[in-house]
Design an enzyme around this catalytic site. Structure first.
Site, PDB file in Angstrom:
ATOM      1  N   TYR A  48       0.821  -1.220   0.000  1.00 34.14           N
ATOM      2  CA  TYR A  48       0.000   0.000   0.000  1.00 34.14           C
ATOM      3  C   TYR A  48       0.854   1.271   0.000  1.00 34.14           C
ATOM      4  O   TYR A  48       0.332   2.361  -0.239  1.00 34.14           O
ATOM      5  CB  TYR A  48      -0.952   0.053   1.202  1.00 34.14           C
ATOM      6  CG  TYR A  48      -1.962  -1.074   1.300  1.00 34.14           C
ATOM      7  CD1 TYR A  48      -2.155  -1.974   0.253  1.00 34.14           C
ATOM      8  CD2 TYR A  48      -2.725  -1.251   2.447  1.00 34.14           C
ATOM      9  CE1 TYR A  48      -3.066  -3.005   0.352  1.00 34.14           C
ATOM     10  CE2 TYR A  48      -3.648  -2.280   2.547  1.00 34.14           C
ATOM     11  CZ  TYR A  48      -3.807  -3.158   1.498  1.00 34.14           C
ATOM     12  OH  TYR A  48      -4.711  -4.179   1.603  1.00 34.14           O
ATOM     13  N   HIS A 107       0.183 -11.705   1.442  1.00 35.28           N
ATOM     14  CA  HIS A 107      -0.809 -10.904   0.722  1.00 35.28           C
ATOM     15  C   HIS A 107      -1.474 -11.665  -0.431  1.00 35.28           C
ATOM     16  O   HIS A 107      -2.646 -11.437  -0.743  1.00 35.28           O
ATOM     17  CB  HIS A 107      -0.118  -9.641   0.194  1.00 35.28           C
ATOM     18  CG  HIS A 107      -1.028  -8.479  -0.020  1.00 35.28           C
ATOM     19  ND1 HIS A 107      -0.630  -7.182   0.153  1.00 35.28           N
ATOM     20  CD2 HIS A 107      -2.332  -8.410  -0.403  1.00 35.28           C
ATOM     21  CE1 HIS A 107      -1.641  -6.372  -0.104  1.00 35.28           C
ATOM     22  NE2 HIS A 107      -2.675  -7.088  -0.454  1.00 35.28           N
TER      23      HIS A 107
HETATM   24  P1  NAP Z   1     -14.316  -0.901   1.053  1.00 36.30           P
HETATM   25  O1  NAP Z   1     -14.050  -0.720   2.496  1.00 36.30           O
HETATM   26  O2  NAP Z   1     -15.236  -1.952   0.573  1.00 36.30           O
HETATM   27  O3  NAP Z   1     -14.885   0.461   0.427  1.00 36.30           O
HETATM   28  C1  NAP Z   1     -14.248   1.670   0.558  1.00 36.30           C
HETATM   29  C2  NAP Z   1     -15.066   2.704  -0.228  1.00 36.30           C
HETATM   30  O4  NAP Z   1     -16.307   2.949   0.427  1.00 36.30           O
HETATM   31  C3  NAP Z   1     -14.363   4.025  -0.360  1.00 36.30           C
HETATM   32  O5  NAP Z   1     -14.646   4.528  -1.653  1.00 36.30           O
HETATM   33  C4  NAP Z   1     -15.041   4.889   0.705  1.00 36.30           C
HETATM   34  O6  NAP Z   1     -15.015   6.243   0.290  1.00 36.30           O
HETATM   35  C5  NAP Z   1     -16.444   4.338   0.701  1.00 36.30           C
HETATM   36  N1  NAP Z   1     -17.113   4.444   2.016  1.00 36.30           N
HETATM   37  C6  NAP Z   1     -16.610   4.139   3.217  1.00 36.30           C
HETATM   38  N2  NAP Z   1     -17.519   4.298   4.186  1.00 36.30           N
HETATM   39  C7  NAP Z   1     -18.641   4.743   3.580  1.00 36.30           C
HETATM   40  C8  NAP Z   1     -19.915   5.095   4.050  1.00 36.30           C
HETATM   41  N3  NAP Z   1     -20.232   5.013   5.352  1.00 36.30           N
HETATM   42  N4  NAP Z   1     -20.840   5.535   3.140  1.00 36.30           N
HETATM   43  C9  NAP Z   1     -20.543   5.621   1.826  1.00 36.30           C
HETATM   44  N5  NAP Z   1     -19.330   5.292   1.327  1.00 36.30           N
HETATM   45  C10 NAP Z   1     -18.389   4.848   2.190  1.00 36.30           C
HETATM   46  O7  NAP Z   1     -12.946  -1.069   0.220  1.00 36.30           O
HETATM   47  P2  NAP Z   1     -11.452  -1.505   0.462  1.00 36.30           P
HETATM   48  O8  NAP Z   1     -10.674  -0.341   0.964  1.00 36.30           O
HETATM   49  O9  NAP Z   1     -10.995  -2.158  -0.790  1.00 36.30           O
HETATM   50  O10 NAP Z   1     -11.479  -2.620   1.590  1.00 36.30           O
HETATM   51  C11 NAP Z   1     -11.300  -2.372   2.965  1.00 36.30           C
HETATM   52  C12 NAP Z   1      -9.891  -2.736   3.430  1.00 36.30           C
HETATM   53  O11 NAP Z   1      -9.611  -4.111   3.148  1.00 36.30           O
HETATM   54  C13 NAP Z   1      -8.753  -2.006   2.681  1.00 36.30           C
HETATM   55  O12 NAP Z   1      -8.599  -0.666   3.060  1.00 36.30           O
HETATM   56  C14 NAP Z   1      -7.577  -2.885   3.009  1.00 36.30           C
HETATM   57  O13 NAP Z   1      -7.103  -2.634   4.310  1.00 36.30           O
HETATM   58  C15 NAP Z   1      -8.208  -4.272   2.907  1.00 36.30           C
HETATM   59  N6  NAP Z   1      -8.025  -4.868   1.557  1.00 36.30           N
HETATM   60  C16 NAP Z   1      -7.249  -5.989   1.457  1.00 36.30           C
HETATM   61  C17 NAP Z   1      -7.046  -6.608   0.242  1.00 36.30           C
HETATM   62  C18 NAP Z   1      -6.181  -7.822   0.160  1.00 36.30           C
HETATM   63  O14 NAP Z   1      -5.813  -8.237  -0.945  1.00 36.30           O
HETATM   64  N7  NAP Z   1      -5.852  -8.429   1.274  1.00 36.30           N
HETATM   65  C19 NAP Z   1      -7.648  -6.095  -0.921  1.00 36.30           C
HETATM   66  C20 NAP Z   1      -8.444  -4.951  -0.809  1.00 36.30           C
HETATM   67  C21 NAP Z   1      -8.637  -4.368   0.438  1.00 36.30           C
HETATM   68  P3  NAP Z   1     -14.307   7.401   1.184  1.00 36.30           P
HETATM   69  O15 NAP Z   1     -12.919   6.937   1.530  1.00 36.30           O
HETATM   70  O16 NAP Z   1     -14.343   8.584   0.286  1.00 36.30           O
HETATM   71  O17 NAP Z   1     -15.195   7.551   2.407  1.00 36.30           O
END
Ligand code: NAP
Length: 283
Positions: A48, A107
């Site tokens: 990241y 990962h």
């Molecule tokens: P997510 O949490 O599914 O979605 C994040 C999105 O939702 C952002 O665009 C955010 O926008 C929006 N959001 C957040 N809260 C909201 C709310 N209350 N209302 C409306 N929109 C909202 O996506 P993700 O970041 O991919 O997944 C979460 C975490 O999982 C990551 O940050 C990471 O730590 C981990 N991850 C791991 C892998 C892996 O391969 N292991 C892959 C992907 C993710 P804003 O930021 O503008 O609020």
């Protein structure tokens, strides 16, 4: 904050804060705001590019180390993977300004997985990572890893959201003592998740948003969630999900949204495997 107990006895908060796709220059502020909002689980990764900013926010917070649960992830390593895993871990630890992490995840299920896992097992025995686990492992890979190694992954962090629910897989993991952690709990908003009529309707009953219904649904299933947001008001909204309970009927209704497949990418797709394999970090 409610916790789950991992197979090795460690306790992990049921809800945390993910920092994927938060630019390094915004991460310190975002993590500081998340800590102020009450999050104690932070999820980052070498890939990241924001571990240093996470480390600065942790240091500036003054929160006792034992109250935090910090996860970072090992990117795919070239041979010799065991040694390189150790080196990559030390780089992450230095960037995070910590002397241990609570959870170190592999990962991707690619490269010399077994060499990487042996390196991670060694780190776990040294005590510099309290628990080790994996991410993006499909059942075949996970079971092979479990059966052929000494230490069972404490966690498998996989894509899990209302459109890809992983219910049967969660049961299989449970049988093997592996905790399911959801990534992309909101599917990053794909499939118009935040406007989903069923989730919105359920939310209305409790005066909760779609995001809160999704996080309640995940955590009520015993799935650890790590929503990402760069906005303080959403951080507060996303952690405010422990004062209501979905009924069995509502859980069953949400189950009908499952499509059984990924909204992101298929880890069995040879082109995707090749793309990920080419992506090497300097760490
Ligand atoms: P997510 O949490 O599914 O979605 C994040 C999105 O939702 C952002 O665009 C955010 O926008 C929006 N959001 C957040 N809260 C909201 C709310 N209350 N209302 C409306 N929109 C909202 O996506 P993700 O970041 O991919 O997944 C979460 C975490 O999982 C990551 O940050 C990471 O730590 C981990 N991850 C791991 C892998 C892996 O391969 N292991 C892959 C992907 C993710 P804003 O930021 O503008 O609020």
């Amino acid at each position: 904050m409610q916790t789950v107990t991992l197979d090795n006895g460690a306790r992990m908060p049921l809800l945390g804060f993910g920092v994927y796709q938060i630019p390094a220059e915004d991460t310190e502020r975002a993590v500081s705001e998340a800590l102020a909002a009450g999050y104690r689980l932070l999820d980052t990764a070498a890939a990241y590019g924001n571990e240093e900013a996470v480390g600065r926010a942790i240091e500036a917070s003054g929160i006792p180390r034992e109250e935090l649960f910090v996860t970072t992830k090992l990117w795919v390593q070239d041979a010799p993977a065991e040694e390189n895993t150790k080196r990559a871990f030390e780089t992450s630890l230095a960037k995070l300004r910590l002397d241990y992490v609570d959870l170190y995840l592999m990962h991707q299920p690619f490269g010399d997985v077994y060499g990487q896992w042996r390196g991670m097992e060694a780190l776990n025995r040294e005590g510099v990572t309290k628990a080790i686990g994996v991410a993006n492992f499909y059942p075949d890979r996970l079971i092979d890893l479990v059966l052929n190694n000494e230490i069972t992954p404490a966690v498998n962090q996989i894509e899990t959201h209302p459109f890809f629910q992983r219910t049967e897989y969660q049961e299989l993991m449970r049988e093997h003592g592996v905790q399911l952690q959801s990534w992309g709990g909101f599917a990053e908003g794909r499939n118009d998740l935040f406007a989903n009529p069923l989730l919105a309707e359920i939310g209305k009953e409790y005066d909760k948003s779609v995001a809160q219904v999704v996080l309640r649904w995940l955590t009520q299933r015993g799935v650890v969630a790590i929503p990402k947001s760069v906005r303080a008001e959403r951080m507060a909204e996303n952690i405010d999900v422990f004062d209501f309970q979905l009924t069995d009927e509502q859980m069953a209704a949400i189950a009908t949204l499952d499509t059984g497949s990924s909204l992101f990418f298929d880890h069995h797709d040879p082109e995707m495997v090749a793309w990920l394999a080419k992506r090497r970090l300097n760490a």
